[in-house]
Design an enzyme around this catalytic site. Structure first.
Site, PDB file in Angstrom:
ATOM      1  N   GLU A  26     -12.880  29.435 -25.991  1.00 12.42           N
ATOM      2  CA  GLU A  26     -14.346  29.378 -25.880  1.00 12.42           C
ATOM      3  C   GLU A  26     -15.004  30.603 -26.525  1.00 12.42           C
ATOM      4  O   GLU A  26     -16.056  30.491 -27.148  1.00 12.42           O
ATOM      5  CB  GLU A  26     -14.779  29.244 -24.413  1.00 12.42           C
ATOM      6  CG  GLU A  26     -14.226  28.026 -23.677  1.00 12.42           C
ATOM      7  CD  GLU A  26     -14.480  26.693 -24.363  1.00 12.42           C
ATOM      8  OE1 GLU A  26     -15.433  26.582 -25.152  1.00 12.42           O
ATOM      9  OE2 GLU A  26     -13.701  25.754 -24.107  1.00 12.42           O
ATOM     10  N   VAL A  65     -13.201  27.203 -42.761  1.00 12.88           N
ATOM     11  CA  VAL A  65     -12.195  28.264 -42.864  1.00 12.88           C
ATOM     12  C   VAL A  65     -11.106  27.727 -43.784  1.00 12.88           C
ATOM     13  O   VAL A  65     -10.552  26.653 -43.533  1.00 12.88           O
ATOM     14  CB  VAL A  65     -11.614  28.610 -41.471  1.00 12.88           C
ATOM     15  CG1 VAL A  65     -10.412  29.522 -41.595  1.00 12.88           C
ATOM     16  CG2 VAL A  65     -12.685  29.245 -40.579  1.00 12.88           C
ATOM     17  N   THR A 120      -8.190  29.202 -22.270  1.00 13.13           N
ATOM     18  CA  THR A 120      -9.483  28.520 -22.371  1.00 13.13           C
ATOM     19  C   THR A 120     -10.557  29.542 -22.740  1.00 13.13           C
ATOM     20  O   THR A 120     -11.388  29.290 -23.617  1.00 13.13           O
ATOM     21  CB  THR A 120      -9.823  27.787 -21.058  1.00 13.13           C
ATOM     22  OG1 THR A 120      -8.814  26.801 -20.832  1.00 13.13           O
ATOM     23  CG2 THR A 120     -11.187  27.126 -21.119  1.00 13.13           C
ATOM     24  N   ASP A 134      -1.830  26.160 -23.097  1.00 11.58           N
ATOM     25  CA  ASP A 134      -2.074  27.604 -23.238  1.00 11.58           C
ATOM     26  C   ASP A 134      -0.887  28.343 -23.875  1.00 11.58           C
ATOM     27  O   ASP A 134      -1.082  29.204 -24.739  1.00 11.58           O
ATOM     28  CB  ASP A 134      -2.362  28.226 -21.868  1.00 11.58           C
ATOM     29  CG  ASP A 134      -3.805  27.986 -21.430  1.00 11.58           C
ATOM     30  OD1 ASP A 134      -4.502  27.161 -22.047  1.00 11.58           O
ATOM     31  OD2 ASP A 134      -4.231  28.645 -20.461  1.00 11.58           O
ATOM     32  N   GLY A 164     -13.659  24.284 -20.083  1.00 12.15           N
ATOM     33  CA  GLY A 164     -14.627  25.316 -20.432  1.00 12.15           C
ATOM     34  C   GLY A 164     -15.555  24.816 -21.522  1.00 12.15           C
ATOM     35  O   GLY A 164     -15.295  23.781 -22.137  1.00 12.15           O
ATOM     36  N   THR A 194      -7.018  27.490 -42.529  1.00  9.39           N
ATOM     37  CA  THR A 194      -6.597  26.556 -41.487  1.00  9.39           C
ATOM     38  C   THR A 194      -6.492  25.187 -42.146  1.00  9.39           C
ATOM     39  O   THR A 194      -7.496  24.679 -42.653  1.00  9.39           O
ATOM     40  CB  THR A 194      -7.625  26.484 -40.338  1.00  9.39           C
ATOM     41  OG1 THR A 194      -8.915  26.218 -40.902  1.00  9.39           O
ATOM     42  CG2 THR A 194      -7.666  27.787 -39.557  1.00  9.39           C
ATOM     43  N   ASP A 239     -13.672  22.989 -40.930  1.00 10.96           N
ATOM     44  CA  ASP A 239     -14.015  24.040 -39.969  1.00 10.96           C
ATOM     45  C   ASP A 239     -14.585  25.269 -40.683  1.00 10.96           C
ATOM     46  O   ASP A 239     -14.788  26.314 -40.077  1.00 10.96           O
ATOM     47  CB  ASP A 239     -12.805  24.432 -39.105  1.00 10.96           C
ATOM     48  CG  ASP A 239     -11.681  25.069 -39.924  1.00 10.96           C
ATOM     49  OD1 ASP A 239     -11.755  25.053 -41.179  1.00 10.96           O
ATOM     50  OD2 ASP A 239     -10.733  25.590 -39.314  1.00 10.96           O
TER      51      ASP A 239
HETATM   52  N1  ARG Z   1     -13.370  22.989 -24.537  1.00 13.66           N
HETATM   53  C1  ARG Z   1     -12.007  22.574 -24.318  1.00 13.66           C
HETATM   54  C2  ARG Z   1     -11.985  21.635 -23.115  1.00 13.66           C
HETATM   55  O1  ARG Z   1     -12.667  21.902 -22.154  1.00 13.66           O
HETATM   56  C3  ARG Z   1     -11.110  23.745 -24.062  1.00 13.66           C
HETATM   57  C4  ARG Z   1      -9.698  23.525 -24.397  1.00 13.66           C
HETATM   58  C5  ARG Z   1      -8.890  24.788 -24.156  1.00 13.66           C
HETATM   59  N2  ARG Z   1      -7.485  24.562 -24.343  1.00 13.66           N
HETATM   60  C6  ARG Z   1      -6.548  25.245 -23.656  1.00 13.66           C
HETATM   61  N3  ARG Z   1      -5.282  25.070 -23.901  1.00 13.66           N
HETATM   62  N4  ARG Z   1      -6.866  26.099 -22.739  1.00 13.66           N
HETATM   63  O2  ARG Z   1     -11.305  20.640 -23.135  1.00 13.66           O
HETATM   64 ZN    ZN Z   2     -13.557  23.880 -28.175  1.00 14.48          ZN
HETATM   65 CA    CA Z   3      -9.784  24.628 -42.671  1.00  9.82          CA
END
Ligand code: ARG
Ligand code: ZN
Ligand code: CA
Length: 236
Positions: free
Chosen positions: A150, A172, A146, A207, A113, A175, A170
């Site tokens: 995103e 923040v 994802t 995930d 994504g 974190t 970042d």
């Molecule tokens: N932008 C990242 C990619 O495409 C998304 C990662 C999302 N991670 C997940 N565990 N769903 O690699």
């Molecule tokens: Zn990302």
């Molecule tokens: Ca941080």
């Protein structure tokens, strides 16, 4: 925060045949978003003690406004926003000042994504998710995170490692600094002299192994919805 934020979602599906992306998939994705952004992910109980007081409830509700579909035999759409324009075989965005647009299409090159940060061109505002990673589809990346990740970007969140070495931030404070993404489902991982918050939605783990946002991330995203903030149009 005292107020709940409601985000109407338009799901733009570019598929090979009608119904390839099922309504069950869409419903499951919306349900997962509502869990993650309301601190209702059942795996959050696994948060290590040292991070347990950092867990935040964003109090954001996503509602399914409409589902738009188009058929295309294009193999992969890439990451240059072609799917966001009907003139290029995609689907035009629905008013991004009051709707979160999600495009579901094959991106290619193993990309799950991608998102546009607040402040970019209005016509391309939103997130793009591959059909195999949208909603509940099974597998390590088939549980809807994802979209959570995103939409985190869409809400101005950076990757927790700041996309650079230990000196990158970042923006923040709660974190811990890290120097790169974590993958899989890591045990305690130390980088830059501190324990990584690998279970944060803004890392790259499986995930099922990401299940929290922090108060600092909540503050950063919430500021978008205050007067003068980039997403104030959703609440005014
Ligand atoms: N932008 C990242 C990619 O495409 C998304 C990662 C999302 N991670 C997940 N565990 N769903 O690699
Ligand atoms: Zn990302
Ligand atoms: Ca941080």
């Amino acid at each position: 925060y005292a107020n709940e934020i409601i985000i109407p979602v338009v799901i733009n599906i570019i598929e090979k045949y009608d119904g390839q992306v099922t309504q069950e998939q869409i419903d499951s994705q919306i349900a997962i978003l509502n869990e993650d952004f309301n601190n209702l992910n059942s795996r959050t109980v696994n948060t290590p003690l040292e991070f347990s007081t950092s867990v935040a409830n964003f109090d954001i509700t996503f509602t399914q406004s409409s589902v738009k579909r188009t058929i295309s035999n294009k193999k992969s759409w890439g990451t240059r926003d072609a799917m966001k324009f009907s003139s290029q075989g995609g689907i035009d965005a629905t008013d991004p000042s009051t709707y979160l647009n999600i495009w579901v299409c094959e991106i290619g090159r193993g990309i799950l994504g991608y998102a546009q940060f607040p402040g970019g061109p209005e016509a391309t505002d939103g997130v793009v998710i591959g059909p195999n990673y949208f909603g509940e589809t099974g597998g390590n990346y088939g549980h809807g995170r994802t979209a959570t990740h995103e939409i985190g970007h869409w809400l101005n969140l950076r990757h927790i490692w700041g996309d650079g070495g230990c000196s990158y931030d970042d923006f923040v404070t709660d974190t811990p600094t890290s120097d790169g993404p974590n993958y899989g489902c890591p045990e305690e991982t130390i980088n830059c002299g501190t324990v990584d918050m690998t279970m944060n939605y803004m890392d790259y783990v499986y995930d099922d192994c990401m299940y929290m946002f922090t108060h600092g991330q909540n503050d950063r995203s919430r500021s978008l919805f205050t007067s003068g903030g980039y997403r104030y149009s959703f609440v005014d």
